[in-house]
Design an enzyme around this catalytic site. Structure first.
Site, PDB file in Angstrom:
ATOM      1  N   ASP A   1       0.826  -1.209   0.000  1.00 44.30           N
ATOM      2  CA  ASP A   1       0.000   0.000   0.000  1.00 44.30           C
ATOM      3  C   ASP A   1       0.862   1.261   0.000  1.00 44.30           C
ATOM      4  O   ASP A   1       1.960   1.270   0.557  1.00 44.30           O
ATOM      5  CB  ASP A   1      -0.904  -0.033   1.245  1.00 44.30           C
ATOM      6  CG  ASP A   1      -2.104   0.875   1.094  1.00 44.30           C
ATOM      7  OD1 ASP A   1      -2.306   1.424  -0.004  1.00 44.30           O
ATOM      8  OD2 ASP A   1      -2.843   1.041   2.081  1.00 44.30           O
TER       9      ASP A   1
ATOM     10  N   TRP B   1       2.819   7.992  -2.384  1.00 42.46           N
ATOM     11  CA  TRP B   1       4.253   8.175  -2.659  1.00 42.46           C
ATOM     12  C   TRP B   1       4.432   9.105  -3.868  1.00 42.46           C
ATOM     13  O   TRP B   1       5.258  10.010  -3.845  1.00 42.46           O
ATOM     14  CB  TRP B   1       4.897   6.811  -2.921  1.00 42.46           C
ATOM     15  CG  TRP B   1       6.378   6.838  -3.091  1.00 42.46           C
ATOM     16  CD1 TRP B   1       7.316   6.703  -2.116  1.00 42.46           C
ATOM     17  CD2 TRP B   1       7.097   7.017  -4.324  1.00 42.46           C
ATOM     18  NE1 TRP B   1       8.588   6.777  -2.659  1.00 42.46           N
ATOM     19  CE2 TRP B   1       8.477   6.970  -4.016  1.00 42.46           C
ATOM     20  CE3 TRP B   1       6.713   7.214  -5.654  1.00 42.46           C
ATOM     21  CZ2 TRP B   1       9.478   7.105  -4.979  1.00 42.46           C
ATOM     22  CZ3 TRP B   1       7.709   7.358  -6.617  1.00 42.46           C
ATOM     23  CH2 TRP B   1       9.061   7.294  -6.279  1.00 42.46           C
TER      24      TRP B   1
ATOM     25  N   GLU C   1     -12.206  -4.588  -5.560  1.00 45.38           N
ATOM     26  CA  GLU C   1     -12.700  -3.206  -5.401  1.00 45.38           C
ATOM     27  C   GLU C   1     -11.888  -2.202  -6.240  1.00 45.38           C
ATOM     28  O   GLU C   1     -12.336  -1.088  -6.482  1.00 45.38           O
ATOM     29  CB  GLU C   1     -12.633  -2.767  -3.920  1.00 45.38           C
ATOM     30  CG  GLU C   1     -13.707  -3.370  -3.030  1.00 45.38           C
ATOM     31  CD  GLU C   1     -13.456  -4.834  -2.709  1.00 45.38           C
ATOM     32  OE1 GLU C   1     -12.275  -5.210  -2.525  1.00 45.38           O
ATOM     33  OE2 GLU C   1     -14.423  -5.611  -2.674  1.00 45.38           O
ATOM     34  N   ASN C   2     -10.687  -2.591  -6.661  1.00 47.72           N
ATOM     35  CA  ASN C   2      -9.823  -1.644  -7.381  1.00 47.72           C
ATOM     36  C   ASN C   2     -10.368  -1.247  -8.766  1.00 47.72           C
ATOM     37  O   ASN C   2      -9.923  -0.256  -9.346  1.00 47.72           O
ATOM     38  CB  ASN C   2      -8.396  -2.202  -7.544  1.00 47.72           C
ATOM     39  CG  ASN C   2      -7.597  -2.177  -6.254  1.00 47.72           C
ATOM     40  OD1 ASN C   2      -6.705  -2.989  -6.044  1.00 47.72           O
ATOM     41  ND2 ASN C   2      -7.892  -1.230  -5.373  1.00 47.72           N
TER      42      ASN C   2
ATOM     43  N   ARG D   1      -5.337  -2.196   8.419  1.00 49.78           N
ATOM     44  CA  ARG D   1      -6.522  -2.952   7.972  1.00 49.78           C
ATOM     45  C   ARG D   1      -6.083  -4.201   7.224  1.00 49.78           C
ATOM     46  O   ARG D   1      -4.973  -4.258   6.701  1.00 49.78           O
ATOM     47  CB  ARG D   1      -7.344  -2.106   6.971  1.00 49.78           C
ATOM     48  CG  ARG D   1      -8.133  -0.997   7.521  1.00 49.78           C
ATOM     49  CD  ARG D   1      -9.048  -0.404   6.432  1.00 49.78           C
ATOM     50  NE  ARG D   1      -8.284   0.225   5.359  1.00 49.78           N
ATOM     51  CZ  ARG D   1      -7.818   1.466   5.400  1.00 49.78           C
ATOM     52  NH1 ARG D   1      -8.037   2.221   6.443  1.00 49.78           N
ATOM     53  NH2 ARG D   1      -7.143   1.955   4.380  1.00 49.78           N
TER      54      ARG D   1
HETATM   55  C1  FPP Z   1      -1.994   0.111  -3.352  1.00 53.20           C
HETATM   56  O1  FPP Z   1      -1.531   1.436  -3.298  1.00 53.20           O
HETATM   57  C2  FPP Z   1      -1.437  -0.554  -4.504  1.00 53.20           C
HETATM   58  C3  FPP Z   1      -2.146  -1.126  -5.515  1.00 53.20           C
HETATM   59  C4  FPP Z   1      -3.618  -1.126  -5.575  1.00 53.20           C
HETATM   60  C5  FPP Z   1      -1.459  -1.749  -6.649  1.00 53.20           C
HETATM   61  C6  FPP Z   1      -0.355  -2.698  -6.306  1.00 53.20           C
HETATM   62  C7  FPP Z   1       0.413  -2.897  -7.521  1.00 53.20           C
HETATM   63  C8  FPP Z   1       1.756  -2.860  -7.613  1.00 53.20           C
HETATM   64  C9  FPP Z   1       2.673  -2.749  -6.456  1.00 53.20           C
HETATM   65  C10 FPP Z   1       2.318  -2.918  -8.976  1.00 53.20           C
HETATM   66  C11 FPP Z   1       3.097  -4.126  -9.277  1.00 53.20           C
HETATM   67  C12 FPP Z   1       2.376  -5.401  -9.235  1.00 53.20           C
HETATM   68  C13 FPP Z   1       2.667  -6.453 -10.048  1.00 53.20           C
HETATM   69  C14 FPP Z   1       2.045  -7.763  -9.797  1.00 53.20           C
HETATM   70  C15 FPP Z   1       3.605  -6.305 -11.172  1.00 53.20           C
HETATM   71  P1  FPP Z   1      -2.552   2.628  -3.507  1.00 53.20           P
HETATM   72  O2  FPP Z   1      -2.631   2.922  -4.948  1.00 53.20           O
HETATM   73  O3  FPP Z   1      -3.867   2.278  -2.882  1.00 53.20           O
HETATM   74  O4  FPP Z   1      -1.844   3.777  -2.744  1.00 53.20           O
HETATM   75  P2  FPP Z   1      -2.530   4.924  -1.877  1.00 53.20           P
HETATM   76  O5  FPP Z   1      -3.206   4.250  -0.717  1.00 53.20           O
HETATM   77  O6  FPP Z   1      -1.368   5.771  -1.462  1.00 53.20           O
HETATM   78  O7  FPP Z   1      -3.491   5.632  -2.767  1.00 53.20           O
END
Ligand code: FPP
Length: 237
Positions: free
Chosen positions: A15, A20, A62-63, A188
């Site tokens: 997360d 970032w 949910e994404n 969470r």
């Molecule tokens: C959560 O951060 C991250 C994700 C929903 C995507 C995870 C994906 C990767 C790490 C990319 C690489 C994966 C593979 C399998 C190549 P967020 O976007 O919810 O961050 P935030 O909470 O700061 O908004």
């Protein structure tokens, strides 16, 4: 010096990619790009540490609610990773598997997933479980459906149902999670691997996923070593 106990199965909620990037005045997708680099690095490191199973939450059910631009970017990142960036994991003899629903994913992404699983299916040095279009409650509900079908078809009896046979009906028959890591200061579980998490030790860090590195992984393992795991029992003196 006492030897470090290494968790057998580590699960990570990666997360903080969006924050970032936003902290640097960049688009959220830039954070995902960096997050993918971090995953490559960590997926190479854990197997060197003798961790046998790594599960990662790459995309939840949910994404799909995110902007189309972000979803498309993530899908392309997955394609790139499965077709090229995870070569190093393959070379280490790690078996790559996927957990999640097959619905909604494009044929291109599904084909890349199938290719990756097929090419690594006989590998024995570790398991890399990538959760895409995944939800923990869905996984349990799907398993319940398959079990009901097998009972109706006479393949099993209701009395055969127990926790270890239930595990075999999940997306993959994986060992229990020993250590769950979540980055970015959120406390969470977010519907991640609920069944496998029953006795997991939890490790939360404020570090955002793109900044997570080998040193942070070592800190998580050290913290795991200090835990007193009793599984509901009482420790014998
Ligand atoms: C959560 O951060 C991250 C994700 C929903 C995507 C995870 C994906 C990767 C790490 C990319 C690489 C994966 C593979 C399998 C190549 P967020 O976007 O919810 O961050 P935030 O909470 O700061 O908004």
């Amino acid at each position: 010096m006492e030897e470090l106990k290494v968790p057998n199965h580590v699960a990570i909620i990666m997360d903080g990619n969006g924050r970032w990037a936003q902290n640097r005045g960049k688009k959220r997708t830039f954070g995902h790009q960096k997050g993918a680099d971090t995953l490559k690095k960590i997926s190479e490191y854990v197997y060197d540490k003798n961790i046998k199973v790594l599960s990662v939450f790459a995309f939840s059910t949910e994404n799909w609610k995110r902007d189309k631009e972000e979803v498309d970017f993530l899908m392309n990142l997955f394609l790139k990773a499965f077709n090229k960036n995870f070569e190093s994991v393959k070379k280490k003899g790690v078996k790559v598997i996927f957990s999640g629903l097959k619905t909604k994913l494009s044929d291109k992404v599904l084909d890349a997933m199938d290719k990756m699983s097929e090419e690594t299916k006989d590998n024995k040095n570790g398991i890399f479980n990538i959760c895409i279009n995944y939800g923990g409650q869905d996984e349990i509900a799907e398993a319940a459906k398959k079990i009901c079908t097998d009972v109706v078809d006479g393949k099993i009896k209701t009395s055969d149902i127990n926790t270890s046979m239930f595990n075999k009906y999940l997306f993959n028959d994986l060992p229990p999670i020993d250590l769950l890591i979540r980055t970015s200061g959120e406390y969470r579980i977010s519907n991640f691997m609920l069944y496998q998490m029953a006795y997991a030790e939890m490790y939360f860090t404020d570090v955002l996923w793109p900044d997570f590195d080998e040193n942070e992984m070592d800190k998580a393992i050290e913290s795991f070593n200090k835990r007193d795991r009793r599984y509901g029992g009482v420790k014998k003196k």
